[in-house]
Design a protein around this motif. Structure first.
Motif, PDB file in Angstrom:
ATOM      1  N   ALA A   7       0.846  -1.199   0.000  1.00  0.00           N
ATOM      2  CA  ALA A   7       0.000   0.000   0.000  1.00  0.00           C
ATOM      3  C   ALA A   7       0.880   1.247   0.000  1.00  0.00           C
ATOM      4  O   ALA A   7       1.698   1.442   0.890  1.00  0.00           O
ATOM      5  N   GLY A   8       0.677   2.092  -0.994  1.00  0.00           N
ATOM      6  CA  GLY A   8       1.396   3.353  -1.055  1.00  0.00           C
ATOM      7  C   GLY A   8       0.644   4.490  -0.409  1.00  0.00           C
ATOM      8  O   GLY A   8       1.177   5.596  -0.245  1.00  0.00           O
ATOM      9  N   ALA A   9      -0.609   4.249  -0.034  1.00  0.00           N
ATOM     10  CA  ALA A   9      -1.432   5.206   0.710  1.00  0.00           C
ATOM     11  C   ALA A   9      -2.421   4.385   1.522  1.00  0.00           C
ATOM     12  O   ALA A   9      -2.814   3.282   1.132  1.00  0.00           O
ATOM     13  N   ILE A  10      -2.810   4.924   2.670  1.00  0.00           N
ATOM     14  CA  ILE A  10      -3.710   4.207   3.571  1.00  0.00           C
ATOM     15  C   ILE A  10      -4.917   5.079   3.867  1.00  0.00           C
ATOM     16  O   ILE A  10      -4.774   6.261   4.185  1.00  0.00           O
ATOM     17  N   VAL A  11      -6.090   4.482   3.754  1.00  0.00           N
ATOM     18  CA  VAL A  11      -7.346   5.170   4.062  1.00  0.00           C
ATOM     19  C   VAL A  11      -7.823   4.698   5.429  1.00  0.00           C
ATOM     20  O   VAL A  11      -7.916   3.495   5.677  1.00  0.00           O
ATOM     21  N   LEU A  12      -8.124   5.642   6.289  1.00  0.00           N
ATOM     22  CA  LEU A  12      -8.647   5.314   7.614  1.00  0.00           C
ATOM     23  C   LEU A  12     -10.135   5.032   7.488  1.00  0.00           C
ATOM     24  O   LEU A  12     -10.912   5.893   7.081  1.00  0.00           O
ATOM     25  N   GLY A  13     -10.542   3.812   7.846  1.00  0.00           N
ATOM     26  CA  GLY A  13     -11.884   3.348   7.554  1.00  0.00           C
ATOM     27  C   GLY A  13     -12.934   3.686   8.594  1.00  0.00           C
ATOM     28  O   GLY A  13     -13.845   2.883   8.828  1.00  0.00           O
ATOM     29  N   PRO A  69      -8.500  12.266  14.682  1.00  0.00           N
ATOM     30  CA  PRO A  69      -7.435  12.858  15.496  1.00  0.00           C
ATOM     31  C   PRO A  69      -6.078  12.157  15.379  1.00  0.00           C
ATOM     32  O   PRO A  69      -5.070  12.708  15.829  1.00  0.00           O
ATOM     33  N   ARG A  70      -6.035  10.971  14.795  1.00  0.00           N
ATOM     34  CA  ARG A  70      -4.792  10.192  14.717  1.00  0.00           C
ATOM     35  C   ARG A  70      -4.115  10.254  13.351  1.00  0.00           C
ATOM     36  O   ARG A  70      -3.030   9.697  13.175  1.00  0.00           O
ATOM     37  N   ARG A  71      -4.722  10.907  12.374  1.00  0.00           N
ATOM     38  CA  ARG A  71      -4.202  10.854  11.011  1.00  0.00           C
ATOM     39  C   ARG A  71      -2.753  11.316  10.917  1.00  0.00           C
ATOM     40  O   ARG A  71      -1.896  10.635  10.347  1.00  0.00           O
ATOM     41  N   ALA A  72      -2.442  12.490  11.440  1.00  0.00           N
ATOM     42  CA  ALA A  72      -1.108  13.063  11.269  1.00  0.00           C
ATOM     43  C   ALA A  72      -0.049  12.189  11.930  1.00  0.00           C
ATOM     44  O   ALA A  72       1.034  11.966  11.357  1.00  0.00           O
ATOM     45  N   ALA A  73      -0.330  11.676  13.124  1.00  0.00           N
ATOM     46  CA  ALA A  73       0.646  10.831  13.819  1.00  0.00           C
ATOM     47  C   ALA A  73       0.887   9.535  13.049  1.00  0.00           C
ATOM     48  O   ALA A  73       2.035   9.066  12.940  1.00  0.00           O
ATOM     49  N   LEU A  74      -0.167   8.954  12.503  1.00  0.00           N
ATOM     50  CA  LEU A  74      -0.008   7.724  11.730  1.00  0.00           C
ATOM     51  C   LEU A  74       0.796   7.975  10.463  1.00  0.00           C
ATOM     52  O   LEU A  74       1.671   7.166  10.103  1.00  0.00           O
TER      53      LEU A  74
END
Length: 217
Positions: free
Chosen positions: A175-181, A187-192
């Motif tokens: 996976a070259g990009a991940i979608v949060l489902g 609130p966790r996007r940037a840290a991930l």
């Protein structure tokens, strides 16, 4: 020209999830542009977990959206996109589902994408939607957490650790990009993204950008 609000509807009843959506969308507030009005549905469950939840929440969401004649667009802030087709049939304004928006944004950033789901029960619903979108050949994989709440997705340190591990497995699968489902992950996007080293897509932000484009075009 004055535009009505873009309704960002969290179909569950968690005010904490809704507050997280509002925080994630603050960078997209444009001077003189439409406001993002984030709201939830108090009579819904705190997490959309089953097909029954999706069906009932979809009806409530469509009814709520239909009653807001002041709105300039609607974002459905649940990764199962409940009520998407019904709301589009009832309304003349743009209705954006976050699953579709998140996946399309991921494909604009990378050849193959992965998805992190809240539970194994969510995966079949996601697969049906992706089959309808014709994007399964771009899917590197979907990793499911063991069944967590939408609120914990964005606020529990233990769930964050599980989410990071799932993301690492997806990167290993190509996976070259991940979608949060889930909208609750906001609130966790940037840290991930910082930890994984690949684009991590908050589908609510992705849908908000599409909605802005539809309203301001």
């Amino acid at each position: 020209m004055t535009h009505g609000p873009i309704l960002v509807i969290n179909p569950n009843s968690s005010r904490r999830v809704t507050d997280g959506l509002a925080q994630a969308l603050r960078p997209y507030a444009l001077p003189g542009g439409p406001v993002f009005e984030c709201l939830d549905i108090p009579e819904s469950p705190a997490t959309i977990a089953s097909e029954d939840d999706v069906a009932r929440c979809g009806l409530r969401l469509a009814e709520l959206a239909q009653g807001r004649t002041d709105a300039s667009a609607v974002v459905i802030a649940c990764f199962s996109d409940p009520g998407l087709d019904l709301a589009r049939d009832l309304l003349s304004i743009a209705v954006i589902g976050i699953q579709q928006a998140g996946i399309l944004t991921a494909m604009a950033r990378a050849d193959r994408f992965g998805i992190i789901a809240l539970s194994p029960a969510s995966v079949a619903r996601h697969m049906r939607r992706m089959r309808g979108m014709g994007v399964l050949d771009r899917l590197a994989g979907e990793e499911a957490l063991p069944g967590v709440s939408a609120e914990d997705a964005g606020h529990s340190d233990a769930v964050y650790a599980q989410t990071l591990t799932a993301g690492q497995r997806l990167v290993a699968q190509g996976a070259g990009a991940i979608v949060l489902g889930c909208a609750g992950f906001a609130p966790r996007r940037a840290a991930l993204e910082a930890a994984l080293g690949v684009p991590v897509i908050d589908p609510v932000q992705a849908a908000a950008v599409i909605a802005l484009g539809a309203v301001l075009a």
